[in-house]
Structure formats: structure tokens, C-alpha cells
Design an enzyme around this catalytic site. Structure first.
Site, PDB file in Angstrom:
ATOM      1  N   LYS A  72     -48.421  -1.425  22.693  1.00 25.34           N
ATOM      2  CA  LYS A  72     -47.004  -1.540  22.565  1.00 25.34           C
ATOM      3  C   LYS A  72     -46.493  -1.857  24.064  1.00 25.34           C
ATOM      4  CE  LYS A  72     -43.208   1.149  20.919  1.00 25.34           C
ATOM      5  NZ  LYS A  72     -42.839   2.423  20.101  1.00 25.34           N
ATOM      6  N   SER A  76     -39.754   1.851  16.287  1.00 22.57           N
ATOM      7  CA  SER A  76     -39.604   0.846  17.425  1.00 22.57           C
ATOM      8  C   SER A  76     -41.049   0.040  17.708  1.00 22.57           C
ATOM      9  CB  SER A  76     -39.190   1.384  18.844  1.00 22.57           C
ATOM     10  OG  SER A  76     -40.309   2.465  19.072  1.00 22.57           O
ATOM     11  N   SER A  79     -41.401   6.162  15.297  1.00 22.09           N
ATOM     12  CA  SER A  79     -41.661   4.793  15.570  1.00 22.09           C
ATOM     13  C   SER A  79     -43.007   4.145  15.230  1.00 22.09           C
ATOM     14  CB  SER A  79     -41.367   4.876  17.304  1.00 22.09           C
ATOM     15  OG  SER A  79     -39.925   4.723  17.453  1.00 22.09           O
TER      16      SER A  79
END
Lengths: 96, 467
Positions: B74, B149, B173
Site C-alpha cells: 500500500k 482504505s 481498512s
């Protein structure tokens, strides 16, 4: 229903170091009111005599020996990240 | 779906090579560009590392447990080879001077980072629509969100571009996008893996975990990520011992507050079918009550914005990151750099944080939420005296449409309603694929366990199977 005034938004923006456009400030006013109205429901919960939890694994201060440890990141590498740097210093506009 | 062990075995027996595996992963990433799951590829560095690993194998040297395995981080993990942007204009050109501890650990075992995935800017959001660089599309339906996210990492795993990808989980997330894309995703116990070198969001709940297409691969990756780090003083000594042993006749509680009519019917149907599988495997599943679960989201949206406002104070346009041009005073430089560098959701959370921490409101909001958190943890502790694990849907819906919830922040926050309790308590939780709805969208269920039960949790998920 929580009420947030235009002045409140300006004050919060100032506390948060955010220079907002008028349009965004206006939109945020509605958003913040809605969010605060949602979180206000927590106020009804009876927490008399309850200790707050700030840290979930029960850690308190964790110390290491106060000795200098070498870093493999050079001063030049870090200064290169700064938007404006000169002679081993980061440059900013006048403070006063 | 490619398993990590397949790649390691191909690479170490020279049936394939690390270079060939990396090249193939990069090609798959380019073919899947329309999903916008990746913000950058780190091709040059990845191929160099692949060649080093191939040379070691040819020379007969010992290589790591993940030799030649491509993965994705990420883009809030500091990693070399491309800027670390946190999907924000603030860090658009930020080239990290160091790598996150967990990235270093995975590389030391021979894993090769091939790219950096999209997220909601600074990990603030549940759909990856808050990225400053465009939305990521769901792996099963491009008109739907990826979740967030960590949306990009979920999608690259679901599309089989890489066998595992890293995410961060503050309130769901990792778990919620895992559910939306039909893959496994774990939020470990708070403190199990180091956060050093990852862009901080809310320090009392941030944890580093991963996505994979099998529970076994989750276990392997977490066994490498786990452990104490002197650079993250909240890390716990390594307790994670991978296992495939599952006790017979486990007692599992289905949290009834997460199965009411506010939850979509297709989600309840999928959860009930998973419950039947658990029963068929000899476990007991009965209804458990967590009266405070519905209030956890209100606690979360006080505590997390408070910590966000503090953690994001460092982005001031001075030492690194975006600096607004032409500011005449330092105050103007701060204010305009932050206005330009943050997306609206970042500003909402920072300002809510400033509000709940400001004098006059501190006791009513922040302190009240931290006391409520104690009561929530007490509820979990009481339930874990009776149950080995707790079960709930991962999210109240399957993936929703792109743009469907963007005009109403509170509605968007409700996507986190099932996942925030485990975050506030610090306990481990895993999202497990539990089938599809009539529109062929995946649905996940969440299994939660007591502190440090990560290995047993993953073993249970593995024993029930993938679909």
C-alpha cells in the site's frame, strides 16, 4: 443536532493550520455538523467511574538506553527532501 | 490462484526464475491498468533484486522463505523504487529515505516489491475514492468501489497479480476491502507487527497486515512481519507461531447486533451459510450479544480524528512534502500547503479532531469516548470467557457503487461499523471470503479472537476453506 457556525469552522481551520477557500469552508460546515450529530449519541452512555483506555496492550513508557545510535541516512539526503534548503538548513519565509 | 509456495518452489528449483516471476507480475499489472489499483511500479529495482536472488540460487546459496515472490505495498508504506505518496498531493514527490521495517523483513526473506497500491489519501476512507490520484475499481465489477482504505492492495490480490499485498488497518481498512474483493485480509493484534516506516494515521489502533488468496499464505506472511522492533516501541515480542491445528468443538458467538435489518439480506445469507460450514466442521455457533457494538462507530469517529489531527500536524510544508508557492509568512505557508496537500476527507478528520480535543469539549467527547472504549473492551473480555471466537459480517453491504456514498460522509463511515470494535479493542480479526451475492459480488465474514490469538484465528479460517 449539533450546530456549527461559520465562525466555528474558521476557528477550527485556524487550530488545524488549514487555509480554506470560502466554498470548502461552507461545505465543511454541513459535513462537520452531520458528523458531530452522529458522534453526539455517545453522550448518552453512562461512564461514571470508568477509567479511560488510551493504550490497549497495557504498555507504559518503554525506554532505551540514552546512547547515540548512528543513522545510515545522510544529512544531504534529508535536506534534499526539503522544498527549500540552503547551507545545511531548511529555508522558510520570515516568521516575524 | 497462485500460492506463495508454488512460486518459491518454481524459483528455487529453477523451473522458473525470480526474474521471470517478477516480469510476469509486472505484465499482469500493466494488463490490469484499467482497475487503477497501482499508483506506481518499482520495475527497475524489482528486476535488480530478482537477478540477485537468481544469482544466489545458481551459486547454491541459501535463500529466504519468500525467494522470488512478487508483492505489492500500500502506498503509505515507505519503500524504495518509487515515491511514497499516501495517495496525496502532500507527498506526491516524496522519495522515502528509508524502508518500513516490515518491508525490510520481507525483502530479507527474498520477497520482491513490484509496485505501490492506491488508497484513500492518508488511509482516510472506506472506498479508495478519496485518493488524490483517482478511484480504484472493484476486481469483480468495475462500476463498484474496491473498498478501502487499502483498496488497491485488495484488488491486486484478487486479480492474482501478486500472491500477497500489504495493507494497513486502523478501523477496517484491510478487512472491508478484502470482503469487497473476495480475498483474505488480516488485522493482527495491536503491536504484533511493526508500524515503523508507515505513514501514521491513528496510533492507538493502526496495525500492519496483509491480503492473500489463502489463509495459509496469510499465516506465512504474518510470521515474517511479526515481532519486536526497537524503532516501534509499541511492538510486542514475537508470539506468533503458525499452526494448522484447530481445536475440535470450538465455541463461536455470532454477534447478534451485526445481523439486524440494517445489514443487507445478501450479507446475512452469506454469513449464515458460513455459520453452517462452521457447524458442519463440528463447532458450536450460538448468538452472542454485544450491546455496545452499535456505539463503537461513534467512539471511533472521536478517537481516530483526534489522533489524526495530531499525527498529520507534521505535514507543514517545511522539511518535506508539498510547499505552497509564494507564501509571505510562515503561517500562510503552513495553511496553504496543508490546504493544497490534503483532500477534503483529511480536512474533515483533522477538524473533527481539533474540535473534540479543544478545551471545553475534551471531556464530553474525547475522554467520554476513551471511557466508552474501556466498556467495549470489557464486553469483549466477558464474551471471550464464554466463546473462543466471535463472528460477524465484515461489512453491512457488498461493494457499493462508485460515487454512491461520496456526498454523505456519515453514510460512508457506516461501512466501518462491523470492523471498528476489534480496532478499538486491539484484538485480531480476519475477513474470510464467504461466497457471492446474486450480482456476483463477493461477501466476507469477520472472525475475531482474543488478544494474541492470531495464529489460531488464521488456522480456523484455513480449516473452513476458501469458498
Amino acid at each position: 443536532m449539533s450546530t456549527i457556525t461559520t465562525e466555528d469552522v474558521r476557528h477550527l481551520a485556524q487550530l488545524s493550520s488549514l487555509q480554506l477557500s470560502d466554498e470548502e469552508a461552507q461545505n465543511l460546515q454541513t459535513d462537520l455538523e452531520n458528523i458531530l450529530t452522529y458522534i453526539d449519541q455517545l453522550g448518552t452512555l453512562d461512564t461514571t467511574g470508568v477509567e479511560p483506555t488510551y493504550q490497549v496492550t497495557g504498555l507504559e513508557n518503554v525506554w532505551r538506553d540514552d546512547v547515540v545510535q548512528a543513522s545510515d541516512i545522510s544529512r544531504d539526503t534529508l535536506l534534499a527532501l526539503a522544498p527549500d534548503a540552503t547551507e545545511n538548513a531548511v529555508k522558510v519565509p520570515k516568521v516575524l | 490462484m497462485t500460492k506463495i509456495s508454488d512460486i518459491v518452489s518454481r524459483v528455487t528449483t529453477q523451473a522458473s526464475s525470480a526474474r521471470a516471476e517478477v516480469e510476469a507480475a509486472l505484465e499482469r499489472a500493466q494488463t490490469a491498468e484499467e482497475y487503477h489499483a497501482l499508483l506506481s511500479l518499482t520495475a527497475e529495482r524489482a528486476l535488480q533484486r530478482a537477478d540477485q536472488i537468481d544469482a544466489q540460487i545458481t551459486a547454491g546459496e541459501k535463500v529466504g522463505k519468500l525467494a522470488g515472490v512478487p508483492f505489492v505495498v500500500k502506498d503509505n508504506y515507505l519503500a524504495f523504487g518509487a515515491p511514497t505518496t499516501a495517495a496525496s498531493k502532500m507527498l506526491e514527490n516524496f522519495n522515502a529515505p528509508l524502508q518500513a521495517t516490515v518491508v525490510e523483513k520481507l525483502e530479507a526473506e527474498g520477497a520482491i516489491c513490484i509496485g505501490k497500491s492506491n488508497l484513500d489519501a492518508f488511509a482516510h476512507g472506506g472506498s479508495t475514492e478519496n485518493s488524490a490520484f483517482g478511484v480504484t475499481k472493484n476486481a469483480f465489477d468495475q462500476s463498484k468501489v474496491a473498498g478501502g482504505s487499502s483498496g488497491g492492495s485488495a484488488v491486486v490480490t484478487a486479480l492474482d497479480i501478486v500472491p500477497f499485498a500489504l495493507g494497513s488497518d486502523t478501523g477496517g481498512s484491510i478487512r472491508q476491502p478484502a470482503s469487497f474483493n473476495g480475498v483474505f485480509g488480516i488485522k493482527p493484534t495491536y503491536g504484533m507487527s511493526s508500524r515503523y516506516g508507515v505513514v501514521a494515521m491513528a496510533s492507538s489502533t493502526d496495525v500492519m497486515g496483509c491480503f492473500a488468496t489463502s489463509a495459509d499464505d496469510i499465516s506465512l506472511v504474518m510470521s515474517i512481519m511479526a515481532g519486536r522492533d526497537d524503532k516501534d516501541m509499541t511492538t510486542l515480542p514475537d508470539y506468533f507461531a503458525p499452526t494448522s491445528d484447530v481445536s475440535s468443538g470450538l465455541k463461536i458467538g455470532i454477534v447478534k447486533e451485526t445481523m439486524n435489518e440494517d445489514v443487507d439480506e445478501d450479507v446475512r445469507v452469506a454469513t449464515n451459510s458460513y455459520i453452517e460450514k462452521l457447524r458442519a466442521a463440528g463447532h458450536t455457533v450460538t448468538e452472542a450479544s454485544m450491546p455496545l457494538a452499535p456505539l463503537a462507530l461513534a467512539m471511533y469517529y472521536i478517537i481516530v480524528p483526534a489522533e489524526v489531527s495530531s499525527n498529520l500536524a507534521r505535514y507543514d510544508g517545511v522539511r518535506f512534502g508539498r510547499r505552497a508557492e509564494g507564501a509571505m509568512t510562515l503561517a500562510e505557508l503552513y495553511g496553504r500547503s496543508r490546504d493544497e496537500g490534503f483532500v477534503t476527507e483529511n480536512k474533515r478528520r483533522i477538524m473533527i479532531g481539533s474540535y473534540v480535543l479543544s478545551s471545553g469539549f475534551f471531556d464530553a467527547y474525547y475522554q467520554q469516548a476513551q471511557k466508552a472504549r474501556t466498556l467495549l473492551i470489557n464486553e469483549f473480555n466477558d464474551l471471550f470467557k464464554e466463546y473462543d471466537f466471535l463472528l460477524s459480517p465484515t461489512a453491512p453491504t457488498a461493494a457499493f457503487g462508485i460515487g454512491e456514498n461520496t456526498s454523505d460522509p456519515v453514510k460512508m463511515y457506516l461501512a466501518d461499523v462491523m470492523t471498528v470494535p476489534a480496532s478499538l479493542a486491539g484484538i485480531p480479526a480476519i475477513s474470510v471470503p464467504a461466497g457471492f451475492n446474486d450480482h456476483h459480488l463477493p461477501i466476507g465474514v469477520q472472525i475475531m479472537g482474543p488478544m494474541k490469538s492470531d495464529a489460531a484465528l488464521i488456522a480456523l479460517a484455513a480449516s473452513i476453506g476458501e469458498q
